[in-house]
Design a protein around this motif. Structure first.
Motif, PDB file in Angstrom:
ATOM      1  N   TRP A  54       0.818  -1.221   0.000  1.00 32.16           N
ATOM      2  CA  TRP A  54       0.000   0.000   0.000  1.00 32.16           C
ATOM      3  C   TRP A  54       0.845   1.261   0.000  1.00 32.16           C
ATOM      4  O   TRP A  54       0.390   2.301  -0.446  1.00 32.16           O
ATOM      5  CB  TRP A  54      -0.914   0.042   1.222  1.00 32.16           C
ATOM      6  N   ILE A  78      -4.608   4.783  -0.778  1.00 34.73           N
ATOM      7  CA  ILE A  78      -6.010   4.370  -0.653  1.00 34.73           C
ATOM      8  C   ILE A  78      -6.430   3.472  -1.798  1.00 34.73           C
ATOM      9  O   ILE A  78      -7.078   2.433  -1.598  1.00 34.73           O
ATOM     10  CB  ILE A  78      -6.931   5.600  -0.568  1.00 34.73           C
ATOM     11  N   ALA A  81      -4.813   0.077  -1.533  1.00 34.45           N
ATOM     12  CA  ALA A  81      -5.303  -0.725  -0.410  1.00 34.45           C
ATOM     13  C   ALA A  81      -6.719  -1.225  -0.617  1.00 34.45           C
ATOM     14  O   ALA A  81      -7.035  -2.373  -0.294  1.00 34.45           O
ATOM     15  CB  ALA A  81      -5.217   0.094   0.877  1.00 34.45           C
ATOM     16  N   PHE A  82      -7.609  -0.386  -1.148  1.00 28.89           N
ATOM     17  CA  PHE A  82      -9.037  -0.705  -1.143  1.00 28.89           C
ATOM     18  C   PHE A  82      -9.697  -0.776  -2.517  1.00 28.89           C
ATOM     19  O   PHE A  82     -10.804  -1.286  -2.634  1.00 28.89           O
ATOM     20  CB  PHE A  82      -9.778   0.323  -0.278  1.00 28.89           C
ATOM     21  N   THR A 143     -14.089   7.672   1.357  1.00 31.63           N
ATOM     22  CA  THR A 143     -13.571   6.324   1.118  1.00 31.63           C
ATOM     23  C   THR A 143     -14.465   5.280   1.772  1.00 31.63           C
ATOM     24  O   THR A 143     -14.766   4.231   1.177  1.00 31.63           O
ATOM     25  CB  THR A 143     -12.137   6.199   1.657  1.00 31.63           C
ATOM     26  N   ALA A 147     -16.599   2.345  -0.025  1.00 32.50           N
ATOM     27  CA  ALA A 147     -16.387   0.946   0.361  1.00 32.50           C
ATOM     28  C   ALA A 147     -17.652   0.294   0.907  1.00 32.50           C
ATOM     29  O   ALA A 147     -17.628  -0.872   1.290  1.00 32.50           O
ATOM     30  CB  ALA A 147     -15.282   0.861   1.399  1.00 32.50           C
ATOM     31  N   ASN A 213      -8.525  -0.508   6.995  1.00 37.44           N
ATOM     32  CA  ASN A 213      -8.655  -1.877   6.487  1.00 37.44           C
ATOM     33  C   ASN A 213      -9.330  -2.779   7.517  1.00 37.44           C
ATOM     34  O   ASN A 213     -10.177  -3.608   7.167  1.00 37.44           O
ATOM     35  CB  ASN A 213      -7.284  -2.437   6.133  1.00 37.44           C
ATOM     36  N   ILE A 216     -13.037  -2.044   7.433  1.00 40.13           N
ATOM     37  CA  ILE A 216     -13.677  -2.613   6.246  1.00 40.13           C
ATOM     38  C   ILE A 216     -13.838  -4.117   6.406  1.00 40.13           C
ATOM     39  O   ILE A 216     -14.879  -4.683   6.050  1.00 40.13           O
ATOM     40  CB  ILE A 216     -12.855  -2.273   4.985  1.00 40.13           C
ATOM     41  N   GLN A 217     -12.823  -4.768   6.955  1.00 39.17           N
ATOM     42  CA  GLN A 217     -12.904  -6.211   7.164  1.00 39.17           C
ATOM     43  C   GLN A 217     -14.013  -6.572   8.145  1.00 39.17           C
ATOM     44  O   GLN A 217     -14.633  -7.636   8.037  1.00 39.17           O
ATOM     45  CB  GLN A 217     -11.560  -6.743   7.674  1.00 39.17           C
TER      46      GLN A 217
END
Length: 260
Positions: A54, A78, A81-82, A143, A147, A213, A216-217
């Motif tokens: 990242w 960003i 990573a995503f 972001t 997501a 992260n 998001i997980q």
């Protein structure tokens, strides 16, 4: 007996050979920057972000943890990573600047909505500017929405634990509330002062990538109240301006030293 001894010796030599070959391969996946010692507060975050591809560093093996993070570098972090698939699919012309793909993807995803560079994301001069805490909060909010998060933070709750809330421009209040509620950005003192005009460092940006992260997980928690399970970012470190002749960050390629 001699035959057995020779067999055992040969076997041990084979195992040793395998280990000597495999160890560097495994260790090489852990990037190490020569200016991020193990006792540095963000070492684990920077190492994880670098291992995941990242973030990148300077050409001489430095990461520049206390240097300001720019819009270009943050956009690269960003999107890598995503939104890696969109970044890979982005089409840029031959000879385009390294930030072109990341900034284009970020703009297309709406990550620059409400951000100062929204209409100037193709300008190298603009994307090379440092990112403030206000702008970081807005980009993070955008972001999270991109997501899949439902961003509806409690402004009253944020106001009650943010000493300088009244001075926060209305355009940023929702983003600041969301950033504080998730623990991605918190106050700079015990009063919860946000200090939105302060600039973000590269170490803080890497830390935020890891924590975002994690969010998001987990599928995002309810954003109406603080998330106690997320450790808040430590106080802002002193920003050290690099010398004029220092190399620029090569955010287009991973150039960290590798541990062998």
């Amino acid at each position: 007996m001699k035959a057995l001894t020779r067999t055992l010796a040969a076997g041990l030599m084979s195992i040793a050979a395998l280990l000597s070959c495999s160890t560097p391969v495994l260790a090489a996946t852990t990037p190490v920057f020569n200016d991020v010692p193990e006792n540095y507060w963000a070492h684990s975050y920077i190492s994880q972000a670098a291992s995941n591809g990242w973030i990148a560093g300077y050409g001489d093996g430095r990461f520049g943890p206390a240097d300001n993070v720019t819009y270009a570098a943050l956009s690269q972090m960003i999107t890598r990573a995503f939104f890696a698939e969109k970044l890979e699919d982005a089409e840029t012309s031959e000879g385009a600047p390294w930030f072109k793909a990341a900034c284009t993807v970020a703009n297309d995803l709406g990550l620059y909505v409400g951000v100062d560079i929204r209409t100037q994301h193709n300008s190298q001069e603009m994307v090379s500017q440092p990112v403030s805490r206000y702008e970081m909060a807005q980009i993070l909010s955008n972001t999270m929405q991109a997501a899949g998060a439902n961003i509806s933070p409690n402004l009253n709750a944020a106001a009650s634990n943010t000493a300088d809330w009244e001075s926060i421009p209305q355009r940023y209040q929702g983003a600041v509330a969301a950033a504080k509620a998730t623990g991605l950005l918190v106050g700079t003192d015990e009063l919860g002062t946000f200090s939105g005009d302060a600039l973000m460092s590269r170490a803080q940006a890497a830390t935020i990538m890891v924590r975002l992260n994690d969010l998001i997980q987990k599928g995002f928690p309810e954003l109406g109240a603080p998330v106690d399970t997320i450790e808040p970012l430590p106080p802002l470190p002193q920003i050290v301006t690099p010398p004029a002749d220092a190399p620029a960050p090569d955010d287009g390629t991973i150039v960290a030293c590798l541990l062998y």
